[in-house]
Motif scaffolding. Structure first.
Motif, short mmCIF file in Angstrom:
data_model
loop_
_atom_site.label_atom_id
_atom_site.label_comp_id
_atom_site.label_asym_id
_atom_site.label_seq_id
_atom_site.Cartn_x
_atom_site.Cartn_y
_atom_site.Cartn_z
N LEU A 178 0.83 -1.19 0.00
CA LEU A 178 0.00 0.00 0.00
C LEU A 178 0.87 1.25 0.00
O LEU A 178 2.06 1.19 0.31
N GLU A 179 0.25 2.37 -0.33
CA GLU A 179 0.90 3.67 -0.20
C GLU A 179 0.00 4.54 0.66
O GLU A 179 -1.22 4.60 0.42
N ALA A 180 0.59 5.21 1.65
CA ALA A 180 -0.18 6.04 2.58
C ALA A 180 0.09 7.51 2.31
O ALA A 180 1.23 7.94 2.22
N ARG A 181 -1.02 8.24 2.20
CA ARG A 181 -0.96 9.70 2.02
C ARG A 181 -2.07 10.33 2.85
O ARG A 181 -3.10 9.71 3.11
N LYS A 182 -1.87 11.58 3.21
CA LYS A 182 -2.91 12.35 3.91
C LYS A 182 -3.95 12.80 2.90
O LYS A 182 -3.62 13.21 1.79
N GLN A 183 -5.22 12.73 3.29
CA GLN A 183 -6.32 13.33 2.54
C GLN A 183 -7.16 14.06 3.57
O GLN A 183 -7.93 13.43 4.31
N LEU A 235 -4.55 4.69 3.03
CA LEU A 235 -3.61 3.71 2.51
C LEU A 235 -4.29 3.02 1.33
O LEU A 235 -5.32 2.38 1.49
N THR A 236 -3.72 3.19 0.15
CA THR A 236 -4.30 2.65 -1.07
C THR A 236 -3.54 1.40 -1.48
O THR A 236 -2.31 1.40 -1.57
N ASN A 237 -4.29 0.32 -1.75
CA ASN A 237 -3.72 -0.94 -2.19
C ASN A 237 -3.11 -0.73 -3.57
O ASN A 237 -3.80 -0.29 -4.50
N LEU A 238 -1.83 -1.04 -3.73
CA LEU A 238 -1.15 -0.81 -5.01
C LEU A 238 -1.59 -1.76 -6.11
O LEU A 238 -1.39 -1.49 -7.29
N GLU A 239 -2.19 -2.89 -5.75
CA GLU A 239 -2.68 -3.84 -6.76
C GLU A 239 -4.14 -3.60 -7.12
O GLU A 239 -4.62 -4.12 -8.12
N ASP A 240 -4.85 -2.83 -6.30
CA ASP A 240 -6.27 -2.56 -6.54
C ASP A 240 -6.61 -1.23 -5.86
O ASP A 240 -6.92 -1.19 -4.67
N ALA A 241 -6.55 -0.13 -6.61
CA ALA A 241 -6.75 1.21 -6.06
C ALA A 241 -8.14 1.41 -5.46
O ALA A 241 -8.37 2.39 -4.75
N ASN A 242 -9.08 0.50 -5.72
CA ASN A 242 -10.41 0.60 -5.13
C ASN A 242 -10.45 0.05 -3.70
O ASN A 242 -11.48 0.16 -3.04
N ARG A 243 -9.36 -0.55 -3.25
CA ARG A 243 -9.27 -1.08 -1.88
C ARG A 243 -8.42 -0.11 -1.06
O ARG A 243 -7.29 0.18 -1.43
N THR A 284 -13.99 -0.21 0.32
CA THR A 284 -13.98 -0.53 -1.11
C THR A 284 -14.64 0.64 -1.83
O THR A 284 -15.76 1.03 -1.49
N VAL A 285 -13.95 1.21 -2.81
CA VAL A 285 -14.51 2.30 -3.61
C VAL A 285 -15.40 1.67 -4.69
O VAL A 285 -14.94 0.82 -5.47
N GLN A 286 -16.66 2.08 -4.71
CA GLN A 286 -17.62 1.56 -5.67
C GLN A 286 -17.43 2.22 -7.04
O GLN A 286 -16.73 3.22 -7.16
N ASP A 287 -18.06 1.67 -8.07
CA ASP A 287 -17.93 2.21 -9.43
C ASP A 287 -18.34 3.67 -9.53
O ASP A 287 -17.79 4.42 -10.33
#
Length: 163
Positions: free
Chosen positions: A108-113, A119-127, A145-148
């Protein structure tokens, strides 16, 4: 083993880690938690321990579900024992994160929002795993999980209080 722990553990944040990027420092210590899985409609008490490591440029944790104090002989559906290593990356100004438990590894990569740490999963940005809030004596974490349509579905909430 003492040599390993001594080499791994750090007394605090490295001066090379800019204070504005010290996202996880408030988490250092031990926490009691309530993990609520919204998809399975169940919850479990757990524990989560955080420490500075690697000369203060990283934070490692261990999460245990159910907690050692509440574990029984009957397996709980939310049983997990895992560790994360969060390492600040000065080039990207983000945190590179790896989480693993038996049979699984996530990068994952962690950033402030805003006030959140995402923390965004690098293999699936929707996770995403989100620290929705971190206070001195409590924090709220979510598995998303980010929906469509862009909305966030909360799979799990974790509410922690300092032990």
């Amino acid at each position: 083993m003492d040599g390993f722990i001594e080499a791994l553990a750090s007394d605090g944040r490295s001066p090379e880690l800019p204070e504005e990027y010290d996202y996880f420092g408030k988490l250092v210590g031990s926490w009691k938690l309530d993990y609520v899985d919204r998809n399975l409609s169940c919850s479990v008490e757990g524990e989560w321990h955080f420490a500075w490591v690697l000369e203060g440029m990283a934070i490692q944790d261990v999460i245990i579900l159910p907690s050692r104090a509440t574990r029984t002989e009957t397996p709980h559906p939310l049983t997990e024992c895992g560790t994360s290593l969060r390492i600040f990356n000065p080039e990207t100004r983000a945190w590179d994160v790896v989480y693993g438990y038996t049979g699984k590894i996530f990068r994952l990569e962690a950033r402030k929002q805003g006030d959140m740490i995402v923390l965004t999963n690098l293999e699936d940005a929707n996770r995403k795993w989100v620290f929705a809030s971190i206070e001195d004596d409590r924090f709220h974490w979510q598995n998303i999980t980010v929906q469509d349509d862009g909305t966030w579905h909360v799979n799990a909430d974790l509410y922690a209080e300092r032990a």
